[in-house]
Design an enzyme around this catalytic site. Structure first.
Site, short mmCIF file in Angstrom:
data_model
loop_
_atom_site.label_atom_id
_atom_site.label_comp_id
_atom_site.label_asym_id
_atom_site.label_seq_id
_atom_site.Cartn_x
_atom_site.Cartn_y
_atom_site.Cartn_z
N GLY A 273 48.46 22.65 -2.55
CA GLY A 273 47.45 23.26 -2.99
C GLY A 273 45.94 23.11 -1.97
O GLY A 273 46.14 22.36 -1.24
N TYR B 269 42.17 23.66 -19.85
CA TYR B 269 42.17 22.86 -18.70
C TYR B 269 41.16 21.50 -18.88
O TYR B 269 41.76 20.38 -18.79
CB TYR B 269 41.55 23.82 -17.62
CG TYR B 269 41.44 22.99 -16.25
CD1 TYR B 269 42.41 22.73 -15.44
CD2 TYR B 269 40.03 22.45 -15.78
CE1 TYR B 269 42.35 21.83 -14.44
CE2 TYR B 269 39.88 21.93 -14.63
CZ TYR B 269 40.92 21.51 -13.83
OH TYR B 269 40.77 21.02 -12.62
N ILE C 138 55.70 22.96 -6.46
CA ILE C 138 56.58 24.00 -7.03
C ILE C 138 57.18 24.77 -5.92
O ILE C 138 58.16 25.54 -6.10
CB ILE C 138 55.94 24.50 -8.26
CG1 ILE C 138 57.16 25.17 -9.05
CG2 ILE C 138 54.60 25.36 -7.83
CD1 ILE C 138 56.67 25.25 -10.68
N GLY D 214 52.01 18.80 -5.83
CA GLY D 214 50.95 19.72 -5.81
C GLY D 214 50.44 19.68 -4.40
O GLY D 214 49.23 19.97 -3.91
N LYS E 238 41.95 17.74 -19.34
CA LYS E 238 41.44 16.57 -18.29
C LYS E 238 40.81 15.39 -19.13
O LYS E 238 40.89 14.26 -18.75
CB LYS E 238 40.42 17.19 -17.41
CG LYS E 238 41.12 18.27 -16.26
CD LYS E 238 41.80 17.33 -15.42
CE LYS E 238 42.42 18.45 -14.30
NZ LYS E 238 43.40 17.59 -13.17
N1 SER Z 1 37.55 23.42 -9.60
C1 SER Z 1 38.16 23.50 -10.95
C2 SER Z 1 38.00 24.94 -11.62
O1 SER Z 1 37.40 25.66 -11.53
C3 SER Z 1 37.51 22.51 -11.98
O2 SER Z 1 38.21 21.36 -11.86
O3 SER Z 1 39.06 25.07 -12.40
#
Ligand code: SER
Length: 308
Positions: free
Chosen positions: A10, A136, A32, A7, A140
């Site tokens: 990013g 998400y 990617i 990544g 995590k």
């Molecule tokens: N900054 C991230 C998001 O907004 C949260 O970890 O998805």
């Protein structure tokens, strides 16, 4: 140090590459998307291709791995299954491959999204109720447990931080819930107005990118015996709401206005902490933020002309 980054294109990855380059590391930066970093070896890598990931690790034999490839929170809601594959399954495969390749230390970021609506929002403790509502955050939280499991059961030296929103000038983040902060700066400069997808008084914890990179490097440099947490550390930098940032921006651009049109991201943001208790990170590895909202704005105003 020989390092591998996933990544690397990013928001965190591109700044980390620069920091590691300055440290004199031998870097393999993967993403990617094809990367274009001069003077640094790069490779295209889809982390959901476990075979490809294994080959990269066995071939490059890094001492440290920074596993940053992820789908952020908002994007994850439109592709929950793919998000799980990237955010959780690939992390599992990466941990396995790191053990096989003899990697000494792994950094993998967790997030404030691992908390949920029943978590206390003020000074959120390190150990508390965690009932994330977004896929998400679910990945995590599972990833935190997996990291500790790999440390305890398999001896992998994994280290992690529950990152808040990250603000920096160099990259317009996409797919997250905390992205509004960077977008507001860009739109303030380019259009004089910004349409915010959160309600004005939604306060969230935030970190300036330089503090985020320093946190990663300091945590990775800590002696293993100093670290009492192998899930992920709470850290706190500053906290602000869209309205507070709007007011701060108006000090520089008086005609700037925000329009508020909350969408599905509001529910995610409301389920996350406003501030975090980071006393364990301070004690274990000396965490201390350097940027508050004023310093963040000063740094953004200085750097943004290079990028907008
Ligand atoms: N900054 C991230 C998001 O907004 C949260 O970890 O998805």
């Amino acid at each position: 140090m020989r390092v591998l980054i996933t990544g690397a294109g990013g928001q965190i990855g591109r700044e980390l590459v620069i920091a590691l380059y300055r440290r004199g590391d031998q870097i393999l930066a993967t993403d990617i998307q094809p990367l274009n970093y001069s003077g640094i070896q790069t490779a295209t890598l889809d982390v959901t291709n476990s075979q490809a990931m294994w080959e990269v690790l066995m071939d490059w034999r890094p001492q440290e791995v920074f596993h940053l490839a992820a789908y952020l929170s908002a994007r994850s809601e439109s592709n929950p299954y793919e998000s799980w594959q990237v955010n959780f399954t690939a992390t599992w495969h990466l941990f396995e491959a790191c053990l096989e390749a003899g990697v000494q230390r792994v950094f993998w970021p967790s997030s404030i999204a691992a908390f949920g609506p029943h978590t206390p929002r003020a000074q959120t403790p390190q150990y508390t109720v965690m009932d994330p509502i977004g896929i998400y955050g679910i990945a995590k939280l599972a990833g935190e447990r997996l990291a500790e499991y790999f440390y305890l059961r398999r001896g992998l030296d994994v280290r992690s931080i529950r990152f808040p929103g990250i603000v920096g000038p160099a990259h317009l983040p996409m797919g997250g819930t905390t992205d509004f902060a960077v977008h507001m700066f860009y739109d303030a400069l380019q259009k004089g107005t910004y349409t915010c997808y959160l309600k004005p008084h939604t306060r969230l914890p935030m970190l300036y990118i330089e503090d985020a990179i320093r946190a990663i490097l300091e945590l990775m440099a800590a002696p293993p015996e100093a670290l009492s947490i192998r899930g992920a550390y709470n850290i706190q930098g500053m906290s602000f709401s869209p309205a507070e940032l709007e007011a701060e921006i108006q000090k520089r651009i008086p005609h700037f206005r925000c329009v508020y049109e909350p969408d599905f991201r509001q529910a995610l943001a409301e389920s996350w902490p406003e501030t975090l208790d980071d006393s364990i990170a301070r004690k274990d590895w000396g965490w201390k933020p350097q940027y508050d909202l004023y310093a963040l704005c000063e740094a953004m105003w200085k750097a943004l002309p290079l990028y907008t």
